[in-house]
Design an enzyme around this catalytic site. Sequence first.
Site, short mmCIF file in Angstrom:
data_model
loop_
_atom_site.label_atom_id
_atom_site.label_comp_id
_atom_site.label_asym_id
_atom_site.label_seq_id
_atom_site.Cartn_x
_atom_site.Cartn_y
_atom_site.Cartn_z
N TYR A 1 0.83 -1.21 0.00
CA TYR A 1 0.00 0.00 0.00
C TYR A 1 0.86 1.26 0.00
O TYR A 1 0.53 2.25 -0.64
CB TYR A 1 -0.93 -0.02 1.22
CG TYR A 1 -1.96 1.08 1.19
CD1 TYR A 1 -3.12 0.94 0.44
CD2 TYR A 1 -1.78 2.26 1.91
CE1 TYR A 1 -4.08 1.95 0.41
CE2 TYR A 1 -2.72 3.27 1.89
CZ TYR A 1 -3.87 3.11 1.13
OH TYR A 1 -4.81 4.11 1.10
N GLU A 2 2.00 1.22 0.67
CA GLU A 2 2.88 2.37 0.77
C GLU A 2 3.68 2.64 -0.51
O GLU A 2 4.31 3.69 -0.65
CB GLU A 2 3.82 2.22 1.97
CG GLU A 2 3.12 2.34 3.31
CD GLU A 2 2.30 1.10 3.68
OE1 GLU A 2 1.31 1.27 4.42
OE2 GLU A 2 2.64 -0.02 3.24
N CYS B 1 4.30 -7.70 -2.87
CA CYS B 1 3.67 -9.02 -2.93
C CYS B 1 2.52 -9.05 -1.94
O CYS B 1 2.72 -8.82 -0.74
CB CYS B 1 4.70 -10.09 -2.59
SG CYS B 1 4.00 -11.76 -2.53
N ILE C 1 -0.46 -11.63 -0.74
CA ILE C 1 -0.89 -13.02 -0.82
C ILE C 1 -2.28 -13.15 -0.20
O ILE C 1 -2.54 -12.63 0.88
CB ILE C 1 0.12 -13.95 -0.10
CG1 ILE C 1 1.50 -13.84 -0.78
CG2 ILE C 1 -0.38 -15.40 -0.10
CD1 ILE C 1 2.61 -14.58 -0.05
N GLU D 1 -7.51 -15.01 4.51
CA GLU D 1 -8.86 -15.48 4.80
C GLU D 1 -9.90 -14.36 4.79
O GLU D 1 -11.09 -14.63 4.90
CB GLU D 1 -8.86 -16.17 6.17
CG GLU D 1 -8.02 -17.42 6.18
CD GLU D 1 -7.98 -18.07 7.55
OE1 GLU D 1 -8.71 -17.64 8.46
OE2 GLU D 1 -7.21 -19.04 7.71
N THR D 2 -9.45 -13.12 4.67
CA THR D 2 -10.39 -11.99 4.69
C THR D 2 -10.35 -11.24 3.35
O THR D 2 -9.53 -11.53 2.49
CB THR D 2 -10.04 -11.00 5.82
OG1 THR D 2 -8.81 -10.34 5.49
CG2 THR D 2 -9.92 -11.72 7.16
N HIS E 1 -9.33 -8.34 2.93
CA HIS E 1 -8.22 -7.39 2.96
C HIS E 1 -7.42 -7.45 1.65
O HIS E 1 -7.04 -6.42 1.09
CB HIS E 1 -7.33 -7.69 4.17
CG HIS E 1 -6.11 -6.83 4.29
ND1 HIS E 1 -6.09 -5.50 4.14
CD2 HIS E 1 -4.85 -7.14 4.59
CE1 HIS E 1 -4.88 -5.00 4.32
NE2 HIS E 1 -4.11 -6.00 4.59
N PHE F 1 3.90 -1.38 -12.40
CA PHE F 1 3.24 -2.26 -11.43
C PHE F 1 3.97 -3.60 -11.41
O PHE F 1 3.74 -4.45 -12.28
CB PHE F 1 1.77 -2.44 -11.83
CG PHE F 1 0.96 -3.24 -10.85
CD1 PHE F 1 0.38 -2.63 -9.76
CD2 PHE F 1 0.76 -4.60 -11.04
CE1 PHE F 1 -0.39 -3.36 -8.86
CE2 PHE F 1 0.00 -5.34 -10.15
CZ PHE F 1 -0.58 -4.72 -9.05
N ARG G 1 7.11 -16.80 -9.15
CA ARG G 1 7.14 -15.59 -9.96
C ARG G 1 8.20 -14.58 -9.49
O ARG G 1 8.29 -13.48 -10.02
CB ARG G 1 5.76 -14.94 -9.96
CG ARG G 1 4.76 -15.76 -10.78
CD ARG G 1 3.32 -15.47 -10.43
NE ARG G 1 2.41 -16.24 -11.28
CZ ARG G 1 2.11 -17.53 -11.12
NH1 ARG G 1 2.67 -18.22 -10.13
NH2 ARG G 1 1.28 -18.14 -11.92
#
Length: 163
Positions: free
Chosen positions: A66-67, A89, A91, A94-95, A97, A122, A136
């Site tokens: 995000y930064e 990266c 990954i 479970e949420t 987010h 990107f 990757r």
Amino acid sequence: MASHLKNLSDFSHTTVPSAEPFKFGIVVAAWNADVTGKLYEGAYQSLIANGAKEENIISVEVAGSYELIAAADILLTRRDLDAVICLGCVIQGETRHFDFICDAVGNGIANVGLKHTKPVIFGVLTTDNLEQALDRSGGKHGNKGDEAAITAIKMADMAHNLK
């Protein structure tokens, strides 16, 4: 071709211009450092291998993907750069987010490039699991850092040629 059948970092089909006249920023997220460190090495080494001078590469580490957005904006505001490479990266967890971060990072990086009229690349992996990320970032599918660096070189060259 499906990515599971191909090394995505094969550039034998294309011409890569010299990176020698250009200045680059690399912003790398520290989160998932085992992956992002490999992305960084791939990007940095690809720039050098294609003629970039060490003194023309500015590297910045940020906390997470995000930064990358703010750091790319700050670099382009304060430095005379031809392109910025954003490496991170995210990954899947479970949420939701993952969805919010990936969407924000993709849009944010695009908006920084538009704001500054400079290439902002990107190079963020958005994978389902760590294995896909490792594949990757120097594994069987190549290194997205290499791809991001080659894209930055090509975009910087294209922008220069259109002036």
